[in-house]
Design a protein around this motif. Structure first.
Motif, mmCIF file in Angstrom:
data_model
loop_
_atom_site.group_PDB
_atom_site.id
_atom_site.type_symbol
_atom_site.label_atom_id
_atom_site.label_comp_id
_atom_site.label_asym_id
_atom_site.label_seq_id
_atom_site.Cartn_x
_atom_site.Cartn_y
_atom_site.Cartn_z
ATOM 1 N N LEU A 24 -5.304 -50.922 -17.005
ATOM 2 C CA LEU A 24 -4.513 -52.116 -16.705
ATOM 3 C C LEU A 24 -3.054 -51.749 -16.425
ATOM 4 C CD1 LEU A 24 -5.626 -54.848 -19.292
ATOM 5 C CD2 LEU A 24 -5.997 -54.828 -16.839
ATOM 6 N N ALA A 25 -2.499 -50.891 -17.279
ATOM 7 C CA ALA A 25 -1.095 -50.493 -17.108
ATOM 8 C C ALA A 25 -0.909 -49.757 -15.783
ATOM 9 C CB ALA A 25 -0.648 -49.601 -18.270
ATOM 10 N N MET A 26 -1.895 -48.913 -15.446
ATOM 11 C CA MET A 26 -1.789 -48.146 -14.204
ATOM 12 C C MET A 26 -1.792 -49.051 -12.989
ATOM 13 S SD MET A 26 -4.254 -44.961 -15.205
ATOM 14 C CE MET A 26 -4.156 -44.044 -13.663
ATOM 15 N N ALA A 36 13.396 -48.635 -23.581
ATOM 16 C CA ALA A 36 12.493 -49.669 -23.100
ATOM 17 C C ALA A 36 11.110 -49.407 -23.690
ATOM 18 C CB ALA A 36 12.421 -49.637 -21.580
ATOM 19 N N LEU A 37 10.286 -50.425 -23.704
ATOM 20 C CA LEU A 37 8.932 -50.242 -24.231
ATOM 21 C C LEU A 37 8.090 -49.450 -23.237
ATOM 22 C CD1 LEU A 37 8.269 -53.761 -25.747
ATOM 23 C CD2 LEU A 37 8.777 -51.627 -26.953
ATOM 24 N N HIS A 38 7.200 -48.629 -23.770
ATOM 25 C CA HIS A 38 6.257 -47.862 -22.957
ATOM 26 C C HIS A 38 5.371 -48.846 -22.180
ATOM 27 C CE1 HIS A 38 2.878 -45.179 -22.089
ATOM 28 N NE2 HIS A 38 3.712 -44.172 -22.312
ATOM 29 N N PRO A 39 5.039 -48.509 -20.907
ATOM 30 C CA PRO A 39 4.234 -49.447 -20.111
ATOM 31 C C PRO A 39 2.922 -49.852 -20.802
ATOM 32 C CG PRO A 39 4.502 -47.319 -18.993
ATOM 33 C CD PRO A 39 5.462 -47.353 -20.127
ATOM 34 N N LEU A 40 2.365 -48.927 -21.566
ATOM 35 C CA LEU A 40 1.115 -49.218 -22.264
ATOM 36 C C LEU A 40 1.346 -50.248 -23.372
ATOM 37 C CD1 LEU A 40 -1.650 -48.090 -21.820
ATOM 38 C CD2 LEU A 40 -1.171 -46.289 -23.473
ATOM 39 N N ILE A 54 0.647 -46.733 -11.135
ATOM 40 C CA ILE A 54 0.652 -45.356 -11.651
ATOM 41 C C ILE A 54 -0.636 -44.681 -11.191
ATOM 42 C CG2 ILE A 54 0.640 -43.928 -13.732
ATOM 43 C CD1 ILE A 54 2.042 -46.403 -15.115
ATOM 44 N N THR A 55 -0.524 -43.505 -10.568
ATOM 45 C CA THR A 55 -1.714 -42.910 -9.968
ATOM 46 C C THR A 55 -2.375 -41.862 -10.855
ATOM 47 O OG1 THR A 55 -0.207 -41.457 -8.804
ATOM 48 C CG2 THR A 55 -1.064 -43.339 -7.575
ATOM 49 N N ASP A 56 -1.691 -41.413 -11.900
ATOM 50 C CA ASP A 56 -2.284 -40.387 -12.759
ATOM 51 C C ASP A 56 -2.157 -40.818 -14.223
ATOM 52 O OD1 ASP A 56 -2.883 -38.056 -14.251
ATOM 53 O OD2 ASP A 56 -2.332 -36.804 -12.530
ATOM 54 N N THR A 106 -7.857 -39.663 -13.845
ATOM 55 C CA THR A 106 -8.311 -40.960 -14.334
ATOM 56 C C THR A 106 -9.009 -40.876 -15.692
ATOM 57 O OG1 THR A 106 -10.321 -40.662 -13.011
ATOM 58 C CG2 THR A 106 -8.569 -42.008 -12.048
ATOM 59 N N HIS A 107 -9.084 -39.696 -16.293
ATOM 60 C CA HIS A 107 -9.753 -39.560 -17.594
ATOM 61 C C HIS A 107 -8.909 -38.778 -18.588
ATOM 62 C CE1 HIS A 107 -13.129 -40.252 -14.799
ATOM 63 N NE2 HIS A 107 -13.687 -40.876 -15.823
ATOM 64 N N LEU A 108 -8.894 -39.292 -19.823
ATOM 65 C CA LEU A 108 -8.308 -38.548 -20.936
ATOM 66 C C LEU A 108 -9.350 -38.537 -22.044
ATOM 67 C CD1 LEU A 108 -4.716 -40.089 -21.147
ATOM 68 C CD2 LEU A 108 -5.308 -37.779 -20.433
ATOM 69 N N SER A 109 -9.222 -37.639 -22.998
ATOM 70 C CA SER A 109 -10.198 -37.659 -24.089
ATOM 71 C C SER A 109 -9.856 -38.722 -25.128
ATOM 72 C CB SER A 109 -10.307 -36.279 -24.745
ATOM 73 O OG SER A 109 -9.023 -35.770 -24.975
ATOM 74 N N VAL A 110 -8.643 -39.254 -25.063
ATOM 75 C CA VAL A 110 -8.332 -40.422 -25.883
ATOM 76 C C VAL A 110 -7.645 -41.445 -24.999
ATOM 77 C CG1 VAL A 110 -6.248 -39.252 -26.711
ATOM 78 C CG2 VAL A 110 -7.022 -41.304 -27.858
ATOM 79 N N PHE A 111 -8.109 -42.673 -25.095
ATOM 80 C CA PHE A 111 -7.544 -43.723 -24.253
ATOM 81 C C PHE A 111 -7.502 -45.010 -25.063
ATOM 82 C CE2 PHE A 111 -11.664 -45.702 -23.224
ATOM 83 C CZ PHE A 111 -12.508 -44.699 -23.674
ATOM 84 N N ASN A 112 -7.084 -46.078 -24.434
ATOM 85 C CA ASN A 112 -6.878 -47.324 -25.178
ATOM 86 C C ASN A 112 -7.723 -48.455 -24.643
ATOM 87 O OD1 ASN A 112 -4.333 -46.751 -26.986
ATOM 88 N ND2 ASN A 112 -4.059 -45.740 -25.013
ATOM 89 N N GLN A 113 -8.371 -49.140 -25.570
ATOM 90 C CA GLN A 113 -9.198 -50.272 -25.166
ATOM 91 C C GLN A 113 -8.732 -51.539 -25.853
ATOM 92 O OE1 GLN A 113 -13.333 -49.249 -26.134
ATOM 93 N NE2 GLN A 113 -13.651 -48.786 -23.969
ATOM 94 N N LEU A 114 -9.195 -52.647 -25.329
ATOM 95 C CA LEU A 114 -8.989 -53.905 -26.027
ATOM 96 C C LEU A 114 -10.333 -54.619 -26.069
ATOM 97 C CD1 LEU A 114 -6.111 -56.253 -26.179
ATOM 98 C CD2 LEU A 114 -8.262 -57.284 -25.506
#
Ligand code: PHE
Length: 338
Positions: free
Chosen positions: A314-316, A104-108, A321-323, A202-210
């Motif tokens: 958005l995906a969370m 299946a596709l990743h939720p992101l 998804i809590t983490d 709630t934080h990563l050093s790399v994340f995704n934006q639109l």
């Protein structure tokens, strides 16, 4: 000769009974029906048969040939049937089959594709830019000079040559306007962004934006609000409430943060900060004009809006998804739920 033919048939059929492999069967065929086979040899004697017996002998000859041919066929098919039965021995054909495991596709990926689909329908084209950026594209051109406090807050990872990992996809605003051939410009740019944040739930050093950008000669705040309200209601359902809160970004004026309130199964409805947006600051157009060396983005003539949202967020929300770390850990127990 008639008697000889009968003998050939009787012997032939008897021999066939005892044949238990395909090679012997082929030898048998050659011995009886082949060019130098017994039947062929006998039929050469037709020449010497008296005319009044020719018909009877001919008929017998055919009869015997047909009988032997049929016997060979029959033997062959029963040998093959035995071989088939042997090869599936021990297989229980009544057992239920093993279902194929489907991925299946990743939720992101799913949320990104869905956002792109909605925005493309609204006339936004996909744009792209590098993740390793110049300071100019990431800050200076976005009205964030070196001594600007906002620059400090967003500090990122620097390369030895002074370039950096972009802290937001807003760099694509600049890149798109730099290379645009004509107005209007209406683009979206999904992609990775980097921050020097402590990693936690709630934080990563790399994340995704639109990122989104719309520039033309008459773009208004009403366009911005209408576009984003429609977007969030399309993505999260028509009951979704959207709220614009005044905020500050160096590259937009006025600026807003967008909160949405929606029902997620098993959670109390609450306001969640989801995106930043605003009307493109004239200083950004000025920087673009200077870089291009023309007046296509004359701040006296063009207006525009921009927005940027966090796709991980958005995906969370969408999946409860809590983490945020679950999104990148590749744990099959987590991923197989989608
Ligand atoms: N780039 C901003 C951020 O990362 C979001 C933003 C984009 C705000 C476009 C306004 C306009 O927080």
């Amino acid at each position: 000769m008639l008697a000889e033919l009968d003998t050939i048939r009787t012997e032939g059929i008897a021999t066939l009974e005892g044949i238990s492999d395909e090679t012997s069967l082929e030898n048998f065929r050659v011995n009886y029906l082949g060019k130098k086979g017994r039947l062929t040899t006998v039929s050469a004697g037709m020449r010497d048969v008296p005319p009044d017996q020719k018909a009877a002998v001919g008929a017998k000859l055919n009869e015997v040939r047909t009988a032997l041919t049929a016997g060979i066929e029959q033997r062959l098919s029963s040998l093959q049937a035995a071989k088939d039965a042997e090869s599936v021995k021990g297989i229980d054909v009544t057992l239920p089959g093993r279902p194929a495991r489907s991925g299946a596709l990743h939720p992101l990926t799913r949320i990104r594709d869905r956002a792109i689909q909605t925005l493309r329908r609204m006339g936004f084209a996909l744009a792209d830019g590098p993740e390793i950026e110049t300071e100019w594209h990431c800050f200076d051109a976005l009205n964030t000079p070196a001594d600007h406090p906002a620059r400090n807050e967003k500090d990122t990872f620097y390369l030895p040559d002074g370039r950096l990992l972009r802290t937001h996809t807003s760099t694509v605003q600049i890149r798109t306007m730099e290379s645009a051939k004509a107005l209007p410009v209406r683009i979206i740019a999904p992609g990775a962004a980097y921050r020097r944040d402590e990693i936690d739930a709630t934080h990563l050093s790399v994340f995704n934006q639109l990122e989104g950008l719309y520039v033309a000669t008459d773009v208004s705040l009403a366009d911005l609000k209408g576009t984003l309200e429609y977007f969030f209601q399309d993505t999260f359902g028509p009951q979704t409430q959207v709220r614009f809160r005044p905020h500050f970004f160096p590259f937009t004026e006025p600026s807003f943060e967008i909160d949405i309130k929606l029902e997620v199964k098993g959670q109390e409805a609450r306001w969640i900060e989801i995106a930043g947006c605003g009307m493109v600051d004239p200083a950004v157009f000025e920087a673009v004009c200077k870089s291009r060396g023309d007046k296509l983005f004359d701040p006296e003539k063009v207006t525009g809006f921009a927005f940027g949202m966090g796709l991980d967020r958005l995906a969370m929300i969408l999946h409860g998804i809590t983490d945020i770390r679950h999104l990148i850990e590749n744990d099959a127990r987590f991923l197989s739920q989608f």
